[in-house]
Design a protein around this motif. Sequence first.
Motif, mmCIF file in Angstrom:
data_model
loop_
_atom_site.group_PDB
_atom_site.id
_atom_site.type_symbol
_atom_site.label_atom_id
_atom_site.label_comp_id
_atom_site.label_asym_id
_atom_site.label_seq_id
_atom_site.Cartn_x
_atom_site.Cartn_y
_atom_site.Cartn_z
ATOM 1 N N UNK A 183 0.833 -1.217 0.000
ATOM 2 C CA UNK A 183 0.000 0.000 0.000
ATOM 3 C C UNK A 183 0.864 1.262 0.000
ATOM 4 N N UNK A 184 0.513 2.204 -0.809
ATOM 5 C CA UNK A 184 1.257 3.459 -0.897
ATOM 6 C C UNK A 184 2.342 3.466 -1.951
ATOM 7 N N UNK A 185 2.674 2.306 -2.521
ATOM 8 C CA UNK A 185 3.688 2.274 -3.571
ATOM 9 C C UNK A 185 3.086 2.702 -4.910
ATOM 10 N N UNK A 186 3.871 3.444 -5.672
ATOM 11 C CA UNK A 186 3.441 3.904 -7.001
ATOM 12 C C UNK A 186 4.555 3.608 -8.000
ATOM 13 N N UNK A 187 4.192 3.679 -9.261
ATOM 14 C CA UNK A 187 5.162 3.390 -10.321
ATOM 15 C C UNK A 187 6.054 4.579 -10.628
ATOM 16 N N UNK A 188 5.465 5.791 -10.664
ATOM 17 C CA UNK A 188 6.223 6.969 -11.083
ATOM 18 C C UNK A 188 5.574 8.234 -10.541
ATOM 19 N N UNK A 189 6.264 9.341 -10.777
ATOM 20 C CA UNK A 189 5.733 10.664 -10.445
ATOM 21 C C UNK A 189 5.528 11.418 -11.748
ATOM 22 N N UNK A 190 4.300 11.842 -11.967
ATOM 23 C CA UNK A 190 3.954 12.569 -13.184
ATOM 24 C C UNK A 190 4.205 14.058 -12.987
ATOM 25 N N UNK A 191 4.820 14.693 -14.010
ATOM 26 C CA UNK A 191 5.184 16.103 -13.912
ATOM 27 C C UNK A 191 4.423 16.931 -14.940
ATOM 28 N N UNK A 192 3.981 18.098 -14.534
ATOM 29 C CA UNK A 192 3.424 19.099 -15.452
ATOM 30 C C UNK A 192 4.450 20.214 -15.597
ATOM 31 N N UNK A 193 4.801 20.544 -16.843
ATOM 32 C CA UNK A 193 5.875 21.494 -17.096
ATOM 33 C C UNK A 193 5.332 22.813 -17.623
ATOM 34 N N UNK A 194 6.089 23.874 -17.414
ATOM 35 C CA UNK A 194 5.723 25.185 -17.952
ATOM 36 C C UNK A 194 5.837 25.199 -19.458
ATOM 37 N N UNK A 195 6.906 24.646 -19.993
ATOM 38 C CA UNK A 195 7.117 24.539 -21.433
ATOM 39 C C UNK A 195 7.239 23.059 -21.769
ATOM 40 N N UNK A 196 6.148 22.483 -22.282
ATOM 41 C CA UNK A 196 6.149 21.043 -22.509
ATOM 42 C C UNK A 196 7.138 20.613 -23.583
ATOM 43 N N UNK A 197 7.567 21.561 -24.447
ATOM 44 C CA UNK A 197 8.542 21.206 -25.479
ATOM 45 C C UNK A 197 9.945 21.050 -24.907
ATOM 46 N N UNK A 198 10.109 21.390 -23.627
ATOM 47 C CA UNK A 198 11.371 21.174 -22.941
ATOM 48 C C UNK A 198 11.366 19.859 -22.155
ATOM 49 N N UNK A 199 10.322 19.051 -22.347
ATOM 50 C CA UNK A 199 10.161 17.841 -21.542
ATOM 51 C C UNK A 199 11.354 16.893 -21.607
ATOM 52 N N UNK A 200 11.905 16.561 -22.776
ATOM 53 C CA UNK A 200 13.051 15.625 -22.784
ATOM 54 C C UNK A 200 14.242 16.133 -21.984
ATOM 55 N N UNK A 201 14.560 17.424 -22.128
ATOM 56 C CA UNK A 201 15.712 17.976 -21.421
ATOM 57 C C UNK A 201 15.460 18.043 -19.909
ATOM 58 N N UNK A 202 14.230 18.451 -19.525
ATOM 59 C CA UNK A 202 13.911 18.568 -18.104
ATOM 60 C C UNK A 202 13.942 17.193 -17.435
ATOM 61 N N UNK A 203 13.287 16.206 -18.056
ATOM 62 C CA UNK A 203 13.238 14.864 -17.470
ATOM 63 C C UNK A 203 14.632 14.260 -17.364
ATOM 64 N N UNK A 204 15.431 14.424 -18.431
ATOM 65 C CA UNK A 204 16.794 13.884 -18.396
ATOM 66 C C UNK A 204 17.631 14.567 -17.314
ATOM 67 N N UNK A 205 17.452 15.879 -17.127
ATOM 68 C CA UNK A 205 18.201 16.593 -16.105
ATOM 69 C C UNK A 205 17.851 16.137 -14.699
ATOM 70 N N UNK A 206 16.552 15.897 -14.441
ATOM 71 C CA UNK A 206 16.131 15.449 -13.116
ATOM 72 C C UNK A 206 16.662 14.046 -12.826
ATOM 73 N N UNK A 207 16.564 13.152 -13.820
ATOM 74 C CA UNK A 207 17.068 11.793 -13.642
ATOM 75 C C UNK A 207 18.581 11.804 -13.444
ATOM 76 N N UNK A 208 19.272 12.715 -14.136
ATOM 77 C CA UNK A 208 20.717 12.822 -13.947
ATOM 78 C C UNK A 208 21.089 13.177 -12.523
ATOM 79 N N UNK A 209 20.251 13.984 -11.861
ATOM 80 C CA UNK A 209 20.517 14.335 -10.463
ATOM 81 C C UNK A 209 20.162 13.192 -9.510
ATOM 82 N N UNK A 210 19.126 12.408 -9.867
ATOM 83 C CA UNK A 210 18.663 11.354 -8.972
ATOM 84 C C UNK A 210 19.540 10.114 -9.011
ATOM 85 N N UNK A 211 20.091 9.802 -10.182
ATOM 86 C CA UNK A 211 20.960 8.632 -10.272
ATOM 87 C C UNK A 211 20.380 7.540 -11.147
ATOM 88 N N UNK A 212 21.117 6.423 -11.228
ATOM 89 C CA UNK A 212 20.772 5.341 -12.146
ATOM 90 C C UNK A 212 19.559 4.538 -11.708
#
Length: 414
Positions: free
Chosen positions: A218-247
């Motif tokens: 209970x309480x486990x989820x698959x992912x966190x969904x993000x809403x962005x200010x500029x959706x066309x920046x989604x690949x760069x934003x997502x890659x940057x966040x994952x780069x900070x979080x790790x493998x």
Amino acid sequence: MFRPLAVFIGARYTRAKRRNHYISFISLTSMIGLALGVLAMIVVLSVMNGFQKEMSARVLGMVPHAAIAGVQPLDDWRSLARTALDHPQVQSAAPLTELEGMLSYKGAMQPIQVQGIDPHEEPKVSIVAGHMEQGRLADLVPGEFGVVIGEITARRFGLQVGDKLTLIVPELSDTTGGITPRMQRLNVVGLFKVGAELDGSLGLIHVADAAQLMRWQPGQVQSVRLALKDLYQAPQVAAGIVGELGAAYRAVDWTQTQGSLFSAMQMEKTMIGLLLLLIVAVAAFNIVATLIMVVADKGADIAILRTLGATPGQIMAIFMVQGTVIGALGTLAGGVLGVVAALNVSELIAWLESVSGRQILSSDIYFVSYLPSDLQMLDVALVCTAAFILSFLATLYPSWRAARIQPAEALRYE
């Protein structure tokens, strides 16, 4: 005021009343044809921009702009959300669990993508709450296995709020086949309609029920969904966040799930623009016929100018000025009328529907019940520039022919 000879005579030829009224008529029709071609291109491109904007708002308002998932189910999605919200492009975050399955109702079946959501957090990242036809997202209660389905799915099965259907989810097992179907009874608690294909392929359940279906804690989820200010920046934003979080984390964005749809829409706009440009080209090259007839009509004038000392280059420039003026006036008129029409096309179609009593765009067939228009000045500039260049190129051959006229030959039969 000093004006070059070519400009003075070319402008005079354009506005003078010729002896041959047929040539004047051809000049006018060339100008009108060019204006109509420019007008049509601006209006059609604006309407296509409007449809693309509506589709983007509806589809990309339903699917995640980006999602950060863990290799293993997330135990504390809120801490991950707080990390993502530190990025300046991230507006909001919500939990998400996705699974694929089949819906079954009275022997009929269809594939479905099920999203487990938190009904209190989902309005921050999705537009579905504003497109509910029946019920509310708040009716998704943990443990009750309620489901919110799209209008197309409901119409296909003949479902209403309160009906029950079966969700079949594949599950890996140790049996010979390797996969065992798992069934779960769902209660329809709401219907949504965004006017896109998602109405027939998406279902929403509570994130806690999704965890139970996946046999998670209970309480486990698959992912966190993000809403962005500029959706066309989604690949760069997502890659940057994952780069900070790790493998231990991975990113998914809308360009991976819906990118082919919007690439096809952009390709369609480009191809229709090129086809409409052919209409402009035909209108522009009517200037060729106009100037050839003008050259034939002005043969004696050309010969007199040559005997007075005008050079072949000046003669050529005279008719280039005349053709360019025709093209410029047609382009300007078409541009102005196109902008006015594009800004008012929605109201015009609504007026036609009220006068005729017939609905041109029905919400039962199309995802919008009106004709959207999104005028972009870059499109206007490109269309007008292309039309002017084509009209200028159309003046070259007739002007070159005029410059080659020999005075003796032109005056022989005068």
